[in-house]
Design a protein around this motif. Structure first.
Motif, PDB file in Angstrom:
ATOM      1  N   GLU A  57       0.830  -1.210   0.000  1.00  0.00           N
ATOM      2  CA  GLU A  57       0.000   0.000   0.000  1.00  0.00           C
ATOM      3  C   GLU A  57       0.862   1.257   0.000  1.00  0.00           C
ATOM      4  O   GLU A  57       0.535   2.236  -0.674  1.00  0.00           O
ATOM      5  CB  GLU A  57      -0.933  -0.010   1.207  1.00  0.00           C
ATOM      6  N   ASN A  58       1.974   1.228   0.729  1.00  0.00           N
ATOM      7  CA  ASN A  58       2.887   2.380   0.735  1.00  0.00           C
ATOM      8  C   ASN A  58       3.490   2.600  -0.647  1.00  0.00           C
ATOM      9  O   ASN A  58       3.616   3.739  -1.103  1.00  0.00           O
ATOM     10  CB  ASN A  58       3.989   2.188   1.773  1.00  0.00           C
ATOM     11  N   ARG A  59       3.873   1.503  -1.319  1.00  0.00           N
ATOM     12  CA  ARG A  59       4.431   1.640  -2.670  1.00  0.00           C
ATOM     13  C   ARG A  59       3.382   2.180  -3.633  1.00  0.00           C
ATOM     14  O   ARG A  59       3.659   3.052  -4.456  1.00  0.00           O
ATOM     15  CB  ARG A  59       4.958   0.294  -3.164  1.00  0.00           C
ATOM     16  N   SER A  61       0.695   3.990  -2.916  1.00  0.00           N
ATOM     17  CA  SER A  61       0.427   5.409  -2.647  1.00  0.00           C
ATOM     18  C   SER A  61       1.597   6.284  -3.082  1.00  0.00           C
ATOM     19  O   SER A  61       1.393   7.403  -3.548  1.00  0.00           O
ATOM     20  CB  SER A  61       0.109   5.619  -1.163  1.00  0.00           C
ATOM     21  N   SER A  62       2.825   5.770  -2.970  1.00  0.00           N
ATOM     22  CA  SER A  62       3.986   6.539  -3.443  1.00  0.00           C
ATOM     23  C   SER A  62       3.938   6.714  -4.955  1.00  0.00           C
ATOM     24  O   SER A  62       4.226   7.797  -5.470  1.00  0.00           O
ATOM     25  CB  SER A  62       5.284   5.835  -3.050  1.00  0.00           C
ATOM     26  N   VAL A  63       3.567   5.644  -5.655  1.00  0.00           N
ATOM     27  CA  VAL A  63       3.463   5.729  -7.123  1.00  0.00           C
ATOM     28  C   VAL A  63       2.353   6.690  -7.518  1.00  0.00           C
ATOM     29  O   VAL A  63       2.511   7.496  -8.441  1.00  0.00           O
ATOM     30  CB  VAL A  63       3.235   4.316  -7.721  1.00  0.00           C
ATOM     31  N   LYS A  64       1.218   6.633  -6.810  1.00  0.00           N
ATOM     32  CA  LYS A  64       0.124   7.562  -7.108  1.00  0.00           C
ATOM     33  C   LYS A  64       0.561   9.002  -6.874  1.00  0.00           C
ATOM     34  O   LYS A  64       0.278   9.890  -7.684  1.00  0.00           O
ATOM     35  CB  LYS A  64      -1.091   7.244  -6.243  1.00  0.00           C
ATOM     36  N   MET A  65       1.246   9.250  -5.766  1.00  0.00           N
ATOM     37  CA  MET A  65       1.715  10.600  -5.457  1.00  0.00           C
ATOM     38  C   MET A  65       2.704  11.074  -6.516  1.00  0.00           C
ATOM     39  O   MET A  65       2.659  12.224  -6.957  1.00  0.00           O
ATOM     40  CB  MET A  65       2.365  10.630  -4.076  1.00  0.00           C
ATOM     41  N   LEU A  66       3.588  10.181  -6.936  1.00  0.00           N
ATOM     42  CA  LEU A  66       4.543  10.526  -7.984  1.00  0.00           C
ATOM     43  C   LEU A  66       3.823  10.825  -9.292  1.00  0.00           C
ATOM     44  O   LEU A  66       4.175  11.772 -10.005  1.00  0.00           O
ATOM     45  CB  LEU A  66       5.540   9.383  -8.177  1.00  0.00           C
TER      46      LEU A  66
END
Length: 177
Positions: A57-59, A61-66
């Motif tokens: 989930e962290n990965r 959300s990080s990809v979405k934020m990026l």
């Protein structure tokens, strides 16, 4: 206490205990029951699964934020690029308007010079005396009707602005002239 000493001496590794006397000792068995090991293993597996899910989930959300940051960056670059295009178009338009004004003033000057030099009496005198021309007789004059479609239609600058595209209208609205 005597019973404990006796018990320690007679203790065997069979896993069974016998207590002599009236005192029962609290003994921790040397082995862990099978179901307790299974429960601990299940808890460890569950904790590992939860940790993997959180990491996933962290990965995500990080990809979405990026992705959002990248889209925002590209949008800003496109916005700045459009501003550059609009500014260049404005500079070109101002340059062309300046050239148009110069040409209009040159035409006005030339027209004024032409009207000053154009003297109909002088032209008539030169045509009859020097060139031997005469005015046409009434039977020599032929009038023709030219249809309106053959006329050349010239538009003013205001008429051209009415036929401008939607993008031109929007940019003209936000102009700082």
């Amino acid at each position: 206490m005597a019973a404990k000493r006796y018990h320690d001496r007679n203790r065997t590794n069979t896993g069974s205990y016998y207590t002599y006397g009236n005192v029962a000792y609290e003994l921790q068995p040397d082995y862990t029951p099978y179901r307790v090991r299974e429960e601990e293993e299940e808890r460890r597996k569950e904790a590992a699964r939860i940790a993997r899910e959180e990491a996933r989930e962290n990965r995500i959300s990080s990809v979405k934020m990026l992705g959002v940051a990248l889209v925002l960056f590209i949008g800003c670059i496109a916005f700045m690029g459009m501003h550059v295009v609009v500014d260049n178009a404005e500079v070109s338009l101002r340059r062309q308007r300046s050239t148009l004004e110069d040409l209009k003033s040159a035409n006005a000057i030339l027209e004024a010079e032409l009207t000053e030099q154009l003297d109909m009496d002088y032209i008539k005198q030169e045509a009859t005396e020097r060139l031997g021309m005469s005015e046409p007789q009434s039977y020599q004059v032929v009038y023709i009707d030219v249809p309106k479609q053959s006329y050349t239609v010239q538009y003013d600058a205001d008429d051209a602005a009415e036929s401008a595209s939607l993008l031109d209208k929007i940019t003209n609205f936000f102009k700082k002239d």
